[in-house]
Write an enzyme that holds these catalytic residues in place. Structure first.
Site, short mmCIF file in Angstrom:
data_model
loop_
_atom_site.label_atom_id
_atom_site.label_comp_id
_atom_site.label_asym_id
_atom_site.label_seq_id
_atom_site.Cartn_x
_atom_site.Cartn_y
_atom_site.Cartn_z
N GLU A 84 -11.39 140.73 70.86
CA GLU A 84 -11.86 141.02 69.52
C GLU A 84 -11.95 142.53 69.37
O GLU A 84 -12.75 143.18 70.00
CB GLU A 84 -13.25 140.41 69.36
CG GLU A 84 -13.53 139.96 67.99
CD GLU A 84 -15.02 139.95 67.73
OE1 GLU A 84 -15.39 139.55 66.65
OE2 GLU A 84 -15.79 140.38 68.60
N SER A 139 -17.41 131.82 72.32
CA SER A 139 -17.64 133.05 73.09
C SER A 139 -16.99 134.22 72.38
O SER A 139 -16.02 134.05 71.65
CB SER A 139 -17.00 132.91 74.47
OG SER A 139 -15.59 132.98 74.37
N ASP A 140 -17.52 135.41 72.60
CA ASP A 140 -16.77 136.59 72.17
C ASP A 140 -15.49 136.63 73.00
O ASP A 140 -15.41 136.03 74.07
CB ASP A 140 -17.60 137.87 72.35
CG ASP A 140 -17.11 138.98 71.42
OD1 ASP A 140 -15.96 138.91 70.97
OD2 ASP A 140 -17.88 139.91 71.15
N CYS A 141 -14.48 137.33 72.49
CA CYS A 141 -13.15 137.10 73.05
C CYS A 141 -13.03 137.55 74.50
O CYS A 141 -13.28 138.71 74.81
CB CYS A 141 -12.11 137.70 72.14
SG CYS A 141 -12.15 136.81 70.57
N SER A 197 -14.99 136.59 76.85
CA SER A 197 -16.23 136.83 77.58
C SER A 197 -16.47 135.83 78.70
O SER A 197 -17.28 136.09 79.58
CB SER A 197 -17.43 136.95 76.65
OG SER A 197 -17.63 135.80 75.92
#
Ligand SMILES: *[C@@H]1O[C@H](CO)[C@@H](O)[C@H](O)[C@H]1NC(C)=O
Ligand SMILES: *[C@@H]1O[C@H](CO)[C@@H](O)[C@H](O)[C@H]1NC(C)=O
Ligand SMILES: *[C@@H]1O[C@H](CO)[C@@H](O)[C@H](O)[C@H]1NC(C)=O
Ligand SMILES: *[C@@H]1O[C@H](CO)[C@@H](O)[C@H](O)[C@H]1NC(C)=O
Length: 774
Positions: free
Chosen positions: A8, A302-304, A306
């Site tokens: 991200e 999840s954040d990318c 993570s």
């Protein structure tokens, strides 16, 4: 790792942006093919009609259960990543989950949201930091509604997804944070209202009996995430050391509101650790709080990358499989990245996680797609099925983008009522500065392609004759080019200098070191001010606050405006304010600190509260007592305003049961969870008078100062209301204050309590004492 490159990100230049998009295209072979994607296409394949999961008369629970039981383990694992796999035997196409809509439909992400000849652009609203400055909750929702209309319209022609990873509602804790521009600022209440409003606008579940969604929103990044890259500290490995008190007092409230009041469809966990535990692998924070306490109806993403970060960067697990297992067991449903797709099978084989947990995760994901109508067959026959290209970039939508910028712009200084300028008497206007003719700078990050731009220069030139000199080659302004600029200022009736920042100064992965105007901008402004014949108006385009003390005290600089990153119509809105067709009413959603503050305070210190023992000054208007350049909530208008408290109680009491412990012993505060604390509210009536001739909007901010206990904030926002007031007239404003919710504080253990004793309510300079007793 391929997906690492797709983390991200935001991009600082068009070049980089194009490179990334091409990279994503190559790496994932994800092409926007103009085909609208949906499952259960009974028209094409009548056999699908026999599947229970395609039967719209059944409940989603039953349909999801049927679907999950029809899938192989491998197919289920393929639905744990953002590039969900196709299951052709069941007529389920692949689906890209990652789309973004921070302030308009964006083409960032790999969910195949993109523009084409059919829909070449979408309405680009101001960055949220400026929208928040409007303090107008209906505006937050109105923008969300327009964005989801355009998103659905793009989905219907195969140009967009249905799942948007917006908004970003982290608290803007430190002025250096590069992503602060994406957020609604430093105040938990404002951030909560923004989150709820924007999410409701995006999801637009009009029918309260149905939980169908127009598009799905996602509140991110959970939690205590507000550092990208500072000195040698990186967000991927940063351990945020946060007290329970700060966590539940400051960082969690926007997320709670987003889930509980906004009914958001998704929450994204962040990269960072909180007190030594990565948020994406913390069962207490995910399963315990988001699902358990707040009852999320949706999926946790999840954040990318993570999940990969758990193993690779943080060394939190000793194998990739363990990272997969730990995150799923903590409550993660979807991985932005490919780690879960790659390593979940191994995790199962090694006995680290069982298939039942996979079923739970994919059931959450499929249930969400069902609520979006993805399994209901042809979208053209569903609600919103009639939306198409003519519903994007409509005149009305573009007008709202301009209105949003107008409502947010903050007037910080206006000596001798130098603004508004009179377009009849200004025969020549000098327009100077590196952001004077800004285009993409105005739309910040997580942007798309706007319908069109109106630059500040274009906006001003539409009203009066202008002369333009940039004065610096770019916002970095390594060498100010003063001569040309001072020359045009010396002969013009008035001078507008538009300076500030851009994604080259503050962005994702780019925190600032200093909070002064970049490079030689200050020199440019000062020299132009000396040379100017007419009044000088300084316009600051930025997300974070700027130490502009020099301009505040410079008598030649009559007026200062902060315009955030004002979106595609920003230039028109700036001109509307400068020439007075709009009376400004925006208020700063953040404290503007002096440079000395960032010299003293490490960005890594999460503590909100001051510590007299170490000289740590604390953070935000709630705790910081030092000198500011401009305070939170500050903003002027062209009209004089008089506020009056018409009616407010002096004493309120909380009824307690006969046997309550606080009846026999002296309690300083009451626990909130208790029965007696339900629906105890009172009204405060205010009168607001516009003493000027011009019609105005006025933002009323109601604060309270609790009694001094539990390290409570010195001052805290209780409510806000924006009102129209015609020239020379009055408006009534009423706040309904819930004693237990609004006058509570968070104690040292993270519990909400109501302090007993004398509270002080503030409206502007007015103060009203209120005693809360039992
Ligand atoms: C988006 O569209 C542009 C131009 O139409 C194209 O070059 C690019 O490959 C597309 N990106 C994706 C991710 O499909
Ligand atoms: C869908 O479910 C309903 C309710 O159980 C049932 O009556 C109907 O026959 C089903 N439709 C199909 C096509 O199977
Ligand atoms: C201002 O920007 C617009 C849009 O990029 C451009 O067309 C125009 O030429 C610029 N004006 C000047 C005077 O540089
Ligand atoms: C708040 O925003 C909405 C939506 O743009 C607008 O209709 C309304 O007038 C605004 N309220 C005030 C007081 O400006």
């Amino acid at each position: 790792m391929a997906s690492t490159k797709n983390r991200e990100y935001s991009v600082s230049s068009i070049f980089l942006c194009l490179t990334c998009l091409i990279l994503i295209g190559l790496l994932t072979c994800e092409k926007v093919d103009g085909q609208v994607k949906f499952a259960c296409d009974v028209g094409k394949n009548p056999a699908l009609g026999g599947y229970k999961f395609c039967n719209t008369s059944l409940s989603w629970e039953d349909r999801v259960a049927d679907l999950v039981s029809s899938l192989t383990l491998q197919e289920k694992i393929g639905n744990l990543g953002d590039l969900a796999v196709e299951v052709s035997r069941l007529g389920i196409p692949k689906y890209g989950w990652w789309s973004e809509a921070l302030h308009g439909v964006s083409n960032v992400g790999r969910g195949a949201t993109n523009f084409s000849d059919l829909i070449p652009g979408a309405t680009s609203f101001p960055m949220p930091i400026l929208t928040a400055a409007s303090f107008n909750t209906s505006l937050f929702q109105a923008i969300g509604r327009v964005v989801s209309t355009e998103a659905r319209a793009m989905y219907n022609v195969g140009l967009a997804g249905l799942t948007y990873w917006s908004p970003n509602i982290n608290i803007f804790r430190d002025p250096r944070w590069g992503r602060g521009q994406e957020t609604p600022g430093e105040d938990p209440l404002l951030a909560s209202k923004y989150a709820t409003g924007y999410v409701k606008g995006l999801q637009q579940t009009d029918d309260p009996r149905s939980d169908k969604l127009k598009v799905a929103a996602c509140c991110k990044h959970y939690t205590a995430y507000d550092l990208d890259s500072w000195k040698d500290v990186d967000r991927l490995t940063f351990n945020a050391v946060v007290t329970e008190q700060d966590l539940y007092d400051t960082f969690q409230p926007p997320f709670k509101s987003c889930v509980v009041d906004g009914n958001v469809a998704s929450v994204m966990c962040s990269y960072n650790q909180i007190n030594g535990k990565p948020s994406c692998a913390d069962p207490d924070l995910l399963k315990g709080v988001i699902r358990g306490k707040w009852k999320l109806n949706g999926y946790i993403v999840s954040d990318c990358d993570s999940v990969e970060v758990l193993y690779k960067n943080q060394h939190y697990t000793s194998t990739p499989e363990e990272a997969a297992a730990k995150s799923i067991l903590a409550g993660l449903d979807l991985d932005c990245g490919s780690y879960l797709s790659e390593y979940t099978q191994g995790a199962i084989d090694n006995g680290l996680v069982d298939e039942a947990s996979i079923n739970t995760a994919v059931s959450n994901n499929f249930a969400l797609l069902m609520r979006l109508g993805f399994f209901d067959g042809d979208p053209a026959k569903q609600p919103y099925g009639n939306l198409g290209p003519t519903d994007v970039c409509t005149t009305e939508h573009q007008e709202l983008a301009r209105e949003a910028a107008r409502q947010g712009i903050v007037l910080l200084k206006n000596n001798e009522e130098s603004l508004p300028l009179d377009s009849q008497t200004i025969k020549s206007l000098a327009v100077i500065g590196p952001n004077a003719n800004a285009t993409s700078v105005m739309i910040g990050n997580y942007a798309g392609i706007p319908c069109k731009y109106t630059t500040p220069l274009e906006g001003l030139t539409a009203l009066v004759p202008t002369n333009y000199v940039p004065g610096c080659a770019d916002v970095q302004c390594a060498n100010a080019e003063i001569d040309e600029a001072t020359k045009i200022a010396a002969s013009a009736d008035a001078t507008v200098i538009i300076v500030g920042a851009s994604l080259d100064i503050e962005a994702e992965s780019r925190d600032r070191d200093n909070i002064l105007l970049p490079g030689q901008q200050q020199l440019l402004v000062t020299e132009v001010a000396i040379a100017s014949k007419g009044p000088v108006i300084l316009v600051i385009m930025s997300g974070g606050g700027m130490d502009v003390s020099f301009a505040k005290t410079n008598d030649k600089i009559k007026s200062i405006l902060w315009v955030g990153y004002p979106g595609e119509a920003g230039g028109a809105a700036i001109a509307d304010v400068i020439f007075g067709s709009h009376n400004p009413s925006g208020r700063l959603p953040i404290t503007w600190y002096p440079q000395s503050y960032v010299n003293k305070v490490p960005m890594t210190t999460m503590n909100m509260r001051a510590d007299p023992a170490t000289g740590y000054p604390g953070r935000s208007y709630r705790f910081y007592t030092g000198e500011v350049v401009y305070p939170f909530g500050y903003g002027m208008s062209f009209s004089g305003v008089k506020q009056k408290i018409v009616k407010a109680p002096q004493l309120v009491s909380i009824p307690l049961a006969e046997n309550h412990v606080c009846r026999s012993s002296q309690c300083k505060s009451l626990e909130l969870a208790e029965e007696h604390c339900q629906n105890l509210a009172f009204d405060i009536h205010l009168e607001v008078k516009n003493t000027g001739e011009m019609n105005s909007k006025h933002t009323v901010l109601l604060f309270f100062s609790p009694p001094n206990m539990h390290n409570a904030p010195q001052k805290q926002l209780v409510g806000f209301e924006k009102v129209h007031i015609a020239g020379k007239s009055k408006a009534q404003v009423r706040f309904n204050v819930d004693i237990c919710k609004d006058l509570s504080v968070v104690d040292e253990l993270g519990n909400r309590v109501v302090p007993l004793g004398q509270h002080l309510l503030h409206v502007g300079d007015l103060k009203h004492a209120l005693s809360v007793s039992i």
